[in-house]
Design a protein around this motif. Structure first.
Motif, PDB file in Angstrom:
ATOM      1  N   GLU A 161       0.772  -1.266   0.065  1.00 14.47           N
ATOM      2  CA  GLU A 161      -0.031   0.080  -0.102  1.00 14.47           C
ATOM      3  C   GLU A 161       0.875   1.309   0.058  1.00 14.47           C
ATOM      4  OE1 GLU A 161      -2.536  -0.576   3.428  1.00 14.47           O
ATOM      5  OE2 GLU A 161      -3.704  -1.917   2.159  1.00 14.47           O
ATOM      6  N   ARG A 162       2.012   1.274   0.578  1.00 21.92           N
ATOM      7  CA  ARG A 162       2.873   2.228   0.771  1.00 21.92           C
ATOM      8  C   ARG A 162       3.673   2.485  -1.030  1.00 21.92           C
ATOM      9  NH1 ARG A 162       4.700   0.036   5.621  1.00 21.92           N
ATOM     10  NH2 ARG A 162       3.670   1.259   7.219  1.00 21.92           N
ATOM     11  N   ALA A 163       3.893   1.328  -1.571  1.00 24.75           N
ATOM     12  CA  ALA A 163       4.389   1.609  -2.980  1.00 24.75           C
ATOM     13  C   ALA A 163       5.787   1.686  -3.027  1.00 24.75           C
ATOM     14  CB  ALA A 163       3.567   2.584  -3.518  1.00 24.75           C
ATOM     15  N   VAL A 164       6.188   2.362  -2.098  1.00 20.89           N
ATOM     16  CA  VAL A 164       7.823   3.037  -2.206  1.00 20.89           C
ATOM     17  C   VAL A 164       8.555   2.198  -0.858  1.00 20.89           C
ATOM     18  CG1 VAL A 164       9.247   4.819  -1.882  1.00 20.89           C
ATOM     19  CG2 VAL A 164       7.467   5.087  -3.256  1.00 20.89           C
ATOM     20  N   SER A 165       9.574   1.626  -1.239  1.00 15.97           N
ATOM     21  CA  SER A 165      10.265   0.897  -0.335  1.00 15.97           C
ATOM     22  C   SER A 165      11.740   1.398  -0.181  1.00 15.97           C
ATOM     23  CB  SER A 165      10.419  -0.507  -0.514  1.00 15.97           C
ATOM     24  OG  SER A 165      10.981  -1.372   0.566  1.00 15.97           O
ATOM     25  N   THR A 166      12.301   2.017   0.826  1.00 21.30           N
ATOM     26  CA  THR A 166      13.546   2.611   0.863  1.00 21.30           C
ATOM     27  C   THR A 166      14.634   1.652   1.561  1.00 21.30           C
ATOM     28  OG1 THR A 166      12.918   3.370   3.191  1.00 21.30           O
ATOM     29  CG2 THR A 166      12.648   5.016   1.328  1.00 21.30           C
ATOM     30  N   ILE A 167      14.294   0.244   1.783  1.00 22.34           N
ATOM     31  CA  ILE A 167      15.297  -0.591   2.106  1.00 22.34           C
ATOM     32  C   ILE A 167      14.725  -2.090   1.365  1.00 22.34           C
ATOM     33  CG2 ILE A 167      15.937   0.276   4.439  1.00 22.34           C
ATOM     34  CD1 ILE A 167      14.118  -1.699   5.507  1.00 22.34           C
ATOM     35  N   ASN A 168      15.757  -2.818   1.097  1.00 23.68           N
ATOM     36  CA  ASN A 168      15.384  -4.400   0.502  1.00 23.68           C
ATOM     37  C   ASN A 168      14.685  -5.129   1.747  1.00 23.68           C
ATOM     38  OD1 ASN A 168      15.367  -6.593  -0.655  1.00 23.68           O
ATOM     39  ND2 ASN A 168      17.109  -6.136  -2.035  1.00 23.68           N
ATOM     40  N   HIS A 169      13.339  -4.948   1.905  1.00 23.10           N
ATOM     41  CA  HIS A 169      12.815  -5.549   3.248  1.00 23.10           C
ATOM     42  C   HIS A 169      13.033  -7.054   3.140  1.00 23.10           C
ATOM     43  CE1 HIS A 169       9.730  -4.909   0.092  1.00 23.10           C
ATOM     44  NE2 HIS A 169       9.135  -6.162   0.373  1.00 23.10           N
ATOM     45  N   TYR A 170      12.790  -7.567   1.834  1.00 22.59           N
ATOM     46  CA  TYR A 170      12.919  -9.201   2.000  1.00 22.59           C
ATOM     47  C   TYR A 170      14.102  -9.799   1.993  1.00 22.59           C
ATOM     48  CZ  TYR A 170      12.394 -13.922   0.396  1.00 22.59           C
ATOM     49  OH  TYR A 170      12.605 -15.347   0.474  1.00 22.59           O
ATOM     50  N   GLU A 171      15.158  -9.210   1.502  1.00 17.61           N
ATOM     51  CA  GLU A 171      16.569  -9.474   1.665  1.00 17.61           C
ATOM     52  C   GLU A 171      16.958  -9.541   3.028  1.00 17.61           C
ATOM     53  OE1 GLU A 171      18.929 -11.037  -0.219  1.00 17.61           O
ATOM     54  OE2 GLU A 171      17.316 -11.405  -1.609  1.00 17.61           O
ATOM     55  N   THR A 172      16.469  -8.489   3.735  1.00 18.57           N
ATOM     56  CA  THR A 172      16.905  -8.434   5.176  1.00 18.57           C
ATOM     57  C   THR A 172      16.343  -9.700   6.046  1.00 18.57           C
ATOM     58  OG1 THR A 172      16.574  -5.933   4.968  1.00 18.57           O
ATOM     59  CG2 THR A 172      16.519  -6.821   7.202  1.00 18.57           C
ATOM     60  N   VAL A 173      15.134 -10.346   5.666  1.00 22.04           N
ATOM     61  CA  VAL A 173      14.680 -11.276   6.481  1.00 22.04           C
ATOM     62  C   VAL A 173      15.126 -12.706   5.749  1.00 22.04           C
ATOM     63  CG1 VAL A 173      13.009  -9.932   7.522  1.00 22.04           C
ATOM     64  CG2 VAL A 173      12.321 -11.291   5.648  1.00 22.04           C
ATOM     65  N   ARG A 174      15.601 -12.714   4.347  1.00 25.48           N
ATOM     66  CA  ARG A 174      15.577 -14.030   3.552  1.00 25.48           C
ATOM     67  C   ARG A 174      16.328 -15.171   4.360  1.00 25.48           C
ATOM     68  NH1 ARG A 174      19.157 -16.150   0.485  1.00 25.48           N
ATOM     69  NH2 ARG A 174      20.732 -14.318   0.775  1.00 25.48           N
ATOM     70  N   THR A 175      17.399 -14.909   5.123  1.00 19.96           N
ATOM     71  CA  THR A 175      18.286 -15.916   5.665  1.00 19.96           C
ATOM     72  C   THR A 175      17.584 -16.399   6.852  1.00 19.96           C
ATOM     73  OG1 THR A 175      20.405 -15.153   4.830  1.00 19.96           O
ATOM     74  CG2 THR A 175      20.492 -16.524   6.489  1.00 19.96           C
ATOM     75  N   ILE A 176      16.853 -15.630   7.650  1.00 18.52           N
ATOM     76  CA  ILE A 176      16.204 -16.058   8.891  1.00 18.52           C
ATOM     77  C   ILE A 176      14.852 -16.855   8.198  1.00 18.52           C
ATOM     78  CG2 ILE A 176      14.758 -14.053   9.440  1.00 18.52           C
ATOM     79  CD1 ILE A 176      15.118 -14.508  12.080  1.00 18.52           C
ATOM     80  N   ALA A 177      14.200 -16.449   7.397  1.00 21.48           N
ATOM     81  CA  ALA A 177      13.120 -17.182   6.860  1.00 21.48           C
ATOM     82  C   ALA A 177      13.459 -18.425   6.258  1.00 21.48           C
ATOM     83  CB  ALA A 177      12.308 -16.367   5.960  1.00 21.48           C
ATOM     84  N   GLU A 178      14.509 -18.464   5.576  1.00 23.83           N
ATOM     85  CA  GLU A 178      15.141 -19.999   5.151  1.00 23.83           C
ATOM     86  C   GLU A 178      15.066 -20.968   6.288  1.00 23.83           C
ATOM     87  OE1 GLU A 178      18.242 -18.884   2.601  1.00 23.83           O
ATOM     88  OE2 GLU A 178      16.818 -18.436   0.694  1.00 23.83           O
TER      89      GLU A 178
END
Length: 233
Positions: free
Chosen positions: A114-131
């Motif tokens: 909904e914000r449409a603009v992301s100022t950080i790579n939010h998914y890469e930040t959590v990718r390792t912990i999520a895996e």
């Protein structure tokens, strides 16, 4: 003969419950995968589907709790059998909570979209912990399906790694927010997701601990666990 018949029926009833618990486990595992995918892609429609799908998980929890209660009343299991039923009830609760955490991830994904603009790579930040949490949940469910105490024991250290990764993410995101206030909204949503993933790791570890409780008769929660073979050496 009546006792033999009763025991056979108990085994059938318990196996039916275990099958449904594994079905529930498969649902929450899929729900977690889908929630992470929505966080990666920003697919709002899929995020809504994840949130809606939690209703099925909740219904299964109520149904299985009721089935376990009736099993205890009708069959009056003793000793090892009762331990198995009680552990199964706890696994059901943890699975339901994993579903809840997955819906939190989906809501965060919707907020970001909904914000449409992301100022950080939010998914890469959590990718390792999520895996790592995805792997831990899968292996914990596998250990429960096979009642494999050795596999369950090996998973406990993996949760400690997930806890460590969450602390690293938290420090990183706090730094982002302090250095650039424009990142605050996205960083907070990302932090909520990382926390939800960390909690899913905790619940998966709980399932592994219940496997050890069923197989070995030991409640290892909040203790330093040593396998029986090590203790005898």
């Amino acid at each position: 003969m009546p006792s033999e018949h009763s025991s056979r029926q108990y085994d059938l009833d318990l196996e039916e419950i275990r099958s449904k618990v594994l079905l529930m486990g498969g649902l929450v595992e899929s729900q977690f995968h889908a929630a992470l995918e929505t966080f990666r892609t920003g697919d709002a429609a899929r995020a809504d589907a994840v949130i809606k799908g939690d209703e099925q998980v909740n219904r299964l929890e109520v149904s299985l709790d009721d089935a376990c209660s009736h099993l205890i009343v009708r069959r009056q299991p003793a000793a090892n059998d009762l331990r198995t039923v009680m552990a199964t009830i706890k696994v059901i609760t943890d699975l339901e909570r994993i579903g809840d955490e997955s819906t939190k991830i989906a809501r965060a994904a919707r907020n970001l979209q909904e914000r449409a603009v992301s100022t950080i790579n939010h998914y890469e930040t959590v990718r390792t912990i999520a895996e790592n949490a995805t792997s831990l949940l899968h292996d914990a469910l596998d250990a429960f399906a096979r009642l494999d105490a050795a596999q369950a024991a090996s998973l406990i250290a993996k949760d400690e790694l997930i806890d460590y990764e969450f602390r690293v993410i938290m420090r990183t995101l706090i730094t982002f927010m302090m250095e650039d206030p424009r990142t605050i909204s996205v960083a907070l949503d990302t932090l909520w997701v990382a926390k939800a993933v960390e909690r899913i790791g905790d619940h998966a570890k709980n399932i592994a601990e219940y496997v050890i409780y069923v197989v070995e008769g030991r409640d290892i929660r909040h203790t330093e666990y040593a396998p029986k073979a090590s203790q005898q050496a």
